[in-house]
Motif scaffolding. Structure first.
Motif, mmCIF file in Angstrom:
data_model
loop_
_atom_site.group_PDB
_atom_site.id
_atom_site.type_symbol
_atom_site.label_atom_id
_atom_site.label_comp_id
_atom_site.label_asym_id
_atom_site.label_seq_id
_atom_site.Cartn_x
_atom_site.Cartn_y
_atom_site.Cartn_z
ATOM 1 N N LEU A 1 55.152 18.712 -9.673
ATOM 2 C CA LEU A 1 54.880 17.931 -8.465
ATOM 3 C C LEU A 1 55.010 16.440 -8.753
ATOM 4 N N ALA A 2 54.404 15.986 -9.841
ATOM 5 C CA ALA A 2 54.451 14.567 -10.183
ATOM 6 C C ALA A 2 55.890 14.090 -10.379
ATOM 7 N N TRP A 3 56.689 14.873 -11.102
ATOM 8 C CA TRP A 3 58.087 14.497 -11.319
ATOM 9 C C TRP A 3 58.871 14.503 -10.009
ATOM 10 N N SER A 4 58.598 15.471 -9.159
ATOM 11 C CA SER A 4 59.286 15.548 -7.868
ATOM 12 C C SER A 4 58.967 14.318 -7.016
ATOM 13 N N LEU A 5 57.696 13.960 -6.965
ATOM 14 C CA LEU A 5 57.303 12.779 -6.182
ATOM 15 C C LEU A 5 57.833 11.498 -6.803
ATOM 16 N N ASP A 6 57.882 11.456 -8.121
ATOM 17 C CA ASP A 6 58.429 10.284 -8.804
ATOM 18 C C ASP A 6 59.923 10.136 -8.506
ATOM 19 N N ASP A 7 60.645 11.258 -8.542
ATOM 20 C CA ASP A 7 62.072 11.230 -8.204
ATOM 21 C C ASP A 7 62.286 10.739 -6.779
ATOM 22 N N ALA A 8 61.452 11.212 -5.857
ATOM 23 C CA ALA A 8 61.564 10.783 -4.457
ATOM 24 C C ALA A 8 61.308 9.285 -4.335
ATOM 25 N N ALA A 9 60.334 8.779 -5.087
ATOM 26 C CA ALA A 9 60.037 7.341 -5.038
ATOM 27 C C ALA A 9 61.208 6.523 -5.573
ATOM 28 N N TRP A 10 61.783 6.964 -6.687
ATOM 29 C CA TRP A 10 62.935 6.238 -7.234
ATOM 30 C C TRP A 10 64.106 6.246 -6.259
ATOM 31 N N LYS A 11 64.321 7.376 -5.617
ATOM 32 C CA LYS A 11 65.413 7.458 -4.634
ATOM 33 C C LYS A 11 65.170 6.483 -3.482
ATOM 34 N N LEU A 12 63.944 6.439 -3.000
ATOM 35 C CA LEU A 12 63.622 5.503 -1.914
ATOM 36 C C LEU A 12 63.733 4.052 -2.367
ATOM 37 N N GLN A 13 63.402 3.778 -3.636
ATOM 38 C CA GLN A 13 63.548 2.416 -4.155
ATOM 39 C C GLN A 13 65.016 2.001 -4.118
ATOM 40 N N GLU A 14 65.881 2.892 -4.571
ATOM 41 C CA GLU A 14 67.319 2.603 -4.541
ATOM 42 C C GLU A 14 67.800 2.405 -3.107
ATOM 43 N N GLU A 15 67.339 3.266 -2.196
ATOM 44 C CA GLU A 15 67.731 3.142 -0.789
ATOM 45 C C GLU A 15 67.184 1.859 -0.176
ATOM 46 N N ALA A 16 65.977 1.484 -0.543
ATOM 47 C CA ALA A 16 65.406 0.240 -0.029
ATOM 48 C C ALA A 16 66.202 -0.961 -0.542
ATOM 49 N N ASP A 17 66.616 -0.906 -1.797
ATOM 50 C CA ASP A 17 67.429 -1.982 -2.364
ATOM 51 C C ASP A 17 68.764 -2.127 -1.638
ATOM 52 N N GLN A 18 69.256 -1.018 -1.094
ATOM 53 C CA GLN A 18 70.535 -1.019 -0.365
ATOM 54 C C GLN A 18 70.353 -1.217 1.133
ATOM 55 N N GLY A 19 69.117 -1.361 1.573
ATOM 56 C CA GLY A 19 68.843 -1.544 2.994
ATOM 57 C C GLY A 19 68.868 -0.249 3.796
ATOM 58 N N LYS A 20 68.835 0.896 3.127
ATOM 59 C CA LYS A 20 68.888 2.189 3.798
ATOM 60 C C LYS A 20 67.502 2.803 4.013
ATOM 61 N N ALA A 21 66.488 2.211 3.423
ATOM 62 C CA ALA A 21 65.104 2.660 3.590
ATOM 63 C C ALA A 21 64.224 1.413 3.575
ATOM 64 N N THR A 22 63.036 1.562 4.093
ATOM 65 C CA THR A 22 62.132 0.406 4.132
ATOM 66 C C THR A 22 61.321 0.311 2.840
ATOM 67 N N GLN A 23 60.871 -0.888 2.568
ATOM 68 C CA GLN A 23 59.990 -1.089 1.422
ATOM 69 C C GLN A 23 58.673 -0.344 1.633
ATOM 70 N N VAL A 24 58.256 -0.232 2.889
ATOM 71 C CA VAL A 24 57.028 0.497 3.216
ATOM 72 C C VAL A 24 57.162 1.964 2.809
ATOM 73 N N ALA A 25 58.307 2.572 3.127
ATOM 74 C CA ALA A 25 58.529 3.973 2.757
ATOM 75 C C ALA A 25 58.510 4.133 1.243
ATOM 76 N N TYR A 26 59.140 3.192 0.536
ATOM 77 C CA TYR A 26 59.109 3.258 -0.929
ATOM 78 C C TYR A 26 57.682 3.123 -1.449
ATOM 79 N N ASN A 27 56.921 2.158 -0.932
ATOM 80 C CA ASN A 27 55.550 1.935 -1.400
ATOM 81 C C ASN A 27 54.685 3.180 -1.198
ATOM 82 N N GLN A 28 54.865 3.840 -0.064
ATOM 83 C CA GLN A 28 54.111 5.069 0.194
ATOM 84 C C GLN A 28 54.492 6.153 -0.817
ATOM 85 N N ALA A 29 55.772 6.294 -1.068
ATOM 86 C CA ALA A 29 56.246 7.294 -2.031
ATOM 87 C C ALA A 29 55.753 6.963 -3.440
#
Length: 129
Positions: free
Chosen positions: A55-83
């Protein structure tokens, strides 16, 4: 019990934990971990360390993916912070299950918005002077 890994970023938390009687530390850490899980909506039905690690690795992977998407403007920083907070909450449980209480509190406090006051409230015990 030393909490040097916590003390660098969260000195009041480390100080409070260090002042607790040794028989109360595990329960105090458990409260912080459970509070982090609860406040981030991370339900963990299976507390087996292997399941929690997945579970921890899965959630960590999701957070990293959202960080990359946020860096590209495809996700919000808020979504990354929550993840990020959800991943840290799950990691705190894994650390707790392995008896690494300092690391568990460190991860849980990050999951609590890095809010020392929130962690201190969950720890309880004698307030700092």
């Amino acid at each position: 019990m030393a909490f040097s890994d916590v003390g660098t970023e969260f000195p009041r938390v480390a100080h409070r934990l260090a002042r607790l009687p040794s028989g109360e530390v595990q329960e105090a850490v458990r409260r912080v971990v459970e509070g982090a899980l609860d406040r981030n909506g991370v339900a963990v039905a299976n507390r087996d360390p292997a399941a929690v690690e997945r579970l921890a690795w899965s959630l960590d992977d999701a957070a990293w993916k959202l960080q990359e998407e946020a860096d590209q403007g495809k996700a919000t920083q808020v979504a990354y912070n929550q993840a990020f907070r959800r991943a840290r909450a799950a990691s705190s449980l894994l650390e707790f299950l392995h008896g690494r209480y300092g690391r568990a509190v460190y991860e849980a406090t990050h999951a609590l918005y890095a809010d020392e006051d929130a962690a201190l409230e969950l720890i309880g015990g004698v307030p700092d002077l």
